[in-house]
Design an enzyme around this catalytic site. Structure first.
Site, mmCIF file in Angstrom:
data_model
loop_
_atom_site.group_PDB
_atom_site.id
_atom_site.type_symbol
_atom_site.label_atom_id
_atom_site.label_comp_id
_atom_site.label_asym_id
_atom_site.label_seq_id
_atom_site.Cartn_x
_atom_site.Cartn_y
_atom_site.Cartn_z
ATOM 1 N N ASP A 8 -22.863 -11.343 6.695
ATOM 2 C CA ASP A 8 -22.061 -12.368 7.365
ATOM 3 C C ASP A 8 -20.659 -12.259 6.795
ATOM 4 O O ASP A 8 -20.399 -12.673 5.669
ATOM 5 C CB ASP A 8 -22.661 -13.761 7.101
ATOM 6 C CG ASP A 8 -21.769 -14.887 7.634
ATOM 7 O OD1 ASP A 8 -20.742 -14.587 8.282
ATOM 8 O OD2 ASP A 8 -22.109 -16.069 7.395
ATOM 9 N N LYS A 33 -10.049 -12.512 8.360
ATOM 10 C CA LYS A 33 -10.838 -12.361 9.591
ATOM 11 C C LYS A 33 -10.069 -12.834 10.824
ATOM 12 O O LYS A 33 -10.238 -12.292 11.910
ATOM 13 C CB LYS A 33 -12.132 -13.160 9.442
ATOM 14 C CG LYS A 33 -13.076 -13.082 10.632
ATOM 15 C CD LYS A 33 -14.379 -13.749 10.279
ATOM 16 C CE LYS A 33 -15.334 -13.887 11.428
ATOM 17 N NZ LYS A 33 -16.617 -14.484 10.983
ATOM 18 N N GLU A 46 -22.901 -14.401 15.548
ATOM 19 C CA GLU A 46 -23.303 -15.313 14.464
ATOM 20 C C GLU A 46 -24.294 -16.392 14.915
ATOM 21 O O GLU A 46 -25.327 -16.589 14.253
ATOM 22 C CB GLU A 46 -22.050 -15.905 13.805
ATOM 23 C CG GLU A 46 -21.368 -14.853 12.944
ATOM 24 C CD GLU A 46 -19.901 -15.111 12.640
ATOM 25 O OE1 GLU A 46 -19.414 -16.230 12.884
ATOM 26 O OE2 GLU A 46 -19.239 -14.172 12.163
ATOM 27 N N ASP A 59 -21.664 -23.816 15.699
ATOM 28 C CA ASP A 59 -21.241 -23.159 14.453
ATOM 29 C C ASP A 59 -19.746 -23.324 14.273
ATOM 30 O O ASP A 59 -18.952 -22.714 14.988
ATOM 31 C CB ASP A 59 -21.635 -21.671 14.518
ATOM 32 C CG ASP A 59 -21.215 -20.888 13.265
ATOM 33 O OD1 ASP A 59 -20.537 -21.462 12.384
ATOM 34 O OD2 ASP A 59 -21.567 -19.700 13.167
HETATM 35 N N1 LIG Z 1 -18.422 -30.435 2.478
HETATM 36 C C1 LIG Z 1 -17.515 -29.937 3.328
HETATM 37 N N2 LIG Z 1 -16.777 -30.760 4.104
HETATM 38 C C2 LIG Z 1 -15.852 -30.259 4.953
HETATM 39 N N3 LIG Z 1 -15.576 -28.955 5.093
HETATM 40 C C3 LIG Z 1 -16.283 -28.089 4.347
HETATM 41 C C4 LIG Z 1 -17.279 -28.515 3.435
HETATM 42 N N4 LIG Z 1 -17.803 -27.437 2.827
HETATM 43 C C5 LIG Z 1 -17.168 -26.367 3.340
HETATM 44 N N5 LIG Z 1 -16.234 -26.750 4.253
HETATM 45 C C6 LIG Z 1 -15.321 -25.902 5.025
HETATM 46 O O1 LIG Z 1 -16.102 -24.954 5.749
HETATM 47 C C7 LIG Z 1 -15.328 -23.767 5.939
HETATM 48 C C8 LIG Z 1 -16.130 -22.588 5.495
HETATM 49 O O2 LIG Z 1 -17.330 -22.572 6.191
HETATM 50 P P1 LIG Z 1 -18.155 -21.219 6.332
HETATM 51 O O3 LIG Z 1 -18.328 -20.584 5.018
HETATM 52 O O4 LIG Z 1 -19.328 -21.545 7.159
HETATM 53 O O5 LIG Z 1 -17.102 -20.399 7.189
HETATM 54 P P2 LIG Z 1 -17.044 -18.857 7.438
HETATM 55 O O6 LIG Z 1 -18.393 -18.366 7.790
HETATM 56 O O7 LIG Z 1 -16.353 -18.220 6.312
HETATM 57 O O8 LIG Z 1 -16.077 -18.840 8.694
HETATM 58 P P3 LIG Z 1 -16.263 -18.270 10.169
HETATM 59 O O9 LIG Z 1 -17.708 -18.375 10.505
HETATM 60 O O10 LIG Z 1 -15.395 -19.163 10.985
HETATM 61 O O11 LIG Z 1 -15.752 -16.894 10.097
HETATM 62 C C9 LIG Z 1 -14.059 -23.922 5.119
HETATM 63 O O12 LIG Z 1 -12.984 -24.290 5.972
HETATM 64 C C10 LIG Z 1 -14.425 -25.041 4.154
HETATM 65 O O13 LIG Z 1 -13.269 -25.773 3.774
HETATM 66 MG MG LIG Z 2 -19.540 -18.291 9.539
#
Ligand SMILES: Nc1ncnc2c1ncn2[C@@H]1O[C@H](COP(=O)(O)OP(=O)(O)OP(=O)(O)O)[C@@H](O)[C@H]1O
Ligand SMILES: [Mg+2]
Length: 559
Positions: A8, A70, A147, A170
């Protein structure tokens, strides 16, 4: 054959997993953690740091430390460090290499094959760029999967007996994906995807930043501000109030230090982001409409991605769908787990008789021929593959050269939903020459679009009278992975999609119980034939018959 890992590759965080003893297992990074921040630092001497170790340089060396790369995937933009230029794919490749090296040391074996996930709403160009990053990292990219589909695979594997309509919402760091699918005893039939690949948690951070301080060019100040904004956002998911305190953030034009000290309430935050949050309602409705389902037809709503922890997001999903969304999968790890499951289906460590997946193409793909209109001739977008068509798919259309004695044509390839090609994304063109000169309307040009399991487009054009043909993979890079779920002929027949889950179920039952399989088998074969002959009505009637038979059979089974 070597093992395949699932990755991922997220905007904010990345994860890597593989199948161990039939179930997905997340693999730890060099710090022993399964979640790696998507941060890359390039040192003066070219050394590369990834993850938390790279994040330590965010404040001191923001000029050569990269986050949220990304979102630049496939944009053609370049990033600079120490006077050297990098494509976003180069940085993504560093991230991938790191994850793979960690996996290698944890598994104690060499890894060079991977399944990589992308947002369902990624365009063709963005998918190719992701595959390129994988290749740059020395990986053979076996499959690019969506995803939300990965999340569905994860849910599907642990709920093999269920028959449900599922919506996956998502919202991660940079992208929103909404996917509607049907789960039918191990058959995952994706019906529609929608979303916005430029909306995510990072946008909420930026909105908070703007409320905290005036715009500044000072990169270090910006990084500190961004970090505090994100801390504030995350805190407000559980607290009612949060105080951001940034002493000596920057100096003003007179050289005086400027500090920031502000308290933000959850109400403030919700007001600031309300428009963006509300904008996620439309993709939910559009995916449902394309899947021909009403909110009340949904039995499961899966929340995926870190941003779904924000209370007003949960509330919006709940209000829109009228059901309370449940976090039935791990929002941070489910996509990597699903990627590992897909890898397991390819390598054979998961039996593809238990779990079958179909996916769709999320955008309409087509050409832009000249058409006669009220105001003379103009280019109009002409769809060839409508959005949410099950993949892999191949569709063809016939065109005529626009003028008398024309010997070559250019076929423009577009992706989007507008009838005006200018409002859609232009993917490229195919030039066909050697058309025999003739009066207009005589020579026919057949244009064929193929869309494979990776979501990558292939365009062919041929002169029907001579058989002369050109074909191009739109854009220059990309993987040529072979589809593993080979849909048989009947499955590709028009209208076959609604029949697939039922037929798979019947075939499974036949395999389990040969004695009573005879009649059912005959019915199944007849349905397939009718579908191939495009006798939709006949097929529908037989479907009713088959349903009734299966019902009887299940009753017998239970006794
Ligand atoms: N408890 C929380 N409350 C609000 N936002 C959160 C919390 N925990 C994580 N985030 C937010 O979630 C985001 C990251 O989520 P995630 O890791 O699922 O994304 P990603 O998979 O990297 O991104 P994408 O799927 O869009 O490429 C960040 O913007 C982070 O600030
Ligand atoms: Mg993601």
């Amino acid at each position: 054959m070597s093992r395949i890992v699932g990755i991922d590759l997220g905007t904010s965080t990345s994860e890597i997993a593989c199948i161990v003893d039939g179930t997905p297992k997340l693999l730890p990074n060099s710090l022993g953690k399964v979640v790696t921040p998507s941060v890359v630092h390039i040192g003066e001497d070219g050394t590369v740091l990834v993850g938390e170790e790279a994040a330590e340089y965010l404040f001191t060396r923001p000029d050569c430390t990269f986050i949220e790369v990304k979102r630049l995937t496939g944009s053609g933009e370049t990033l600079k460090a120490h006077g050297k230029e990098y494509a976003p794919e180069d940085i993504q490749a560093m991230l991938l290499s790191y994850l793979v090296r960690c996996a290698e040391s944890s598994l104690e074996e060499k890894i060079d094959r991977a399944v990589i996930t992308v947002p369902a709403y990624f365009t063709d160009v963005q998918r190719r760029a992701t595959a390129k990053a994988g290749e740059l990292a020395g990986l053979h990219v076996e499959r690019i999967i969506n995803e939300p589909t990965a999340a569905a695979l994860d849910y599907g594997l642990s709920n093999l007996k269920e028959c449900k309509n599922v919506l996956v919402y998502d919202l991660g760091g940079g992208t929103l994906d909404v996917t509607v699918l049907e789960l039918f005893e191990g058959v995952i039939d994706v019906k529609a995807s929608s979303g916005n690949n430029q909306l995510g948690g990072k946008d909420f951070d930026e909105i908070i930043m703007r409320h905290l301080a005036d715009p500044t060019e000072d990169e270090r100040a910006l990084m500190r501000l961004k970090k505090s904004a994100e801390d504030c956002k995350i805190a407000l998911s559980v607290e009612d109030e949060y105080t951001v305190s940034l002493p000596f953030l920057l100096t003003d034009k007179d050289g005086k230090p400027v500090s920031v000290e502000k308290t933000v309430s959850r109400r403030n935050f919700e007001d600031w982001v309300s428009e963006k949050v509300a904008s996620t309602r439309e993709p939910m409705m559009s995916a449902l409409a394309d899947a021909k389902l009403a909110p009340s037809d949904l039995q499961v709503v899966l929340l995926v991605g870190g941003s779904t922890r924000i209370p007003c997001i949960k509330k919006l999903v709940e209000e829109t769908l009228g059901a309370s969304p449940r976090s039935l999968v791990d929002p941070d790890l489910t996509v990597a787990r699903g990627a590992a499951i897909q890898a397991g289906l390819i390598e054979g460590s998961i039996n593809n008789k238990d779990l079958v997946l179909t996916d769709v193409c999320p955008y309409t793909l087509g050409t832009a021929p000249l058409r006669e209109g009220l105001f003379g001739k103009r280019l109009v977008f002409d769809p060839i593959i409508p959005r949410n068509t099950t993949i892999p798919t191949e569709k063809a259309k016939i065109y005529f050269p626009a003028a008398d004695y024309q010997t070559s044509v250019i076929i423009d390839v577009y992706q989007g939903e507008s009838s005006d090609p200018d409002n859609n994304e232009r993917l490229g063109e195919v030039r066909l020459t050697g058309i025999p000169p003739a009066r207009q309307g005589k020579e026919q040009i057949e244009v064929t679009f193929g869309y494979d399991m990776n979501g990558i487009l292939q365009v062919k054009a041929s002169v029907l009278s001579t058989g002369r043909q050109v074909s191009a993979e739109i854009s220059t890079t990309g993987v040529k992975a072979k589809p593993v779920l080979n849909l048989s002929k009947w499955e590709q027949a028009e209208g076959a999609r609604q029949f697939r889950p039922l037929i798979r179920k019947a075939e499974k039952l036949i395999a389990l119980n040969m004695d009573i399989g005879g009649d059912i088998n005959m019915l199944v074969q007849r349905i397939k034939e009718e579908l191939l002959l495009k006798n939709k009505e006949q097929a529908d009637n037989l479907r009713e018959e088959l349903l009734a038979m299966l019902e009887v059979m299940e009753k017998v089974d239970k006794r």
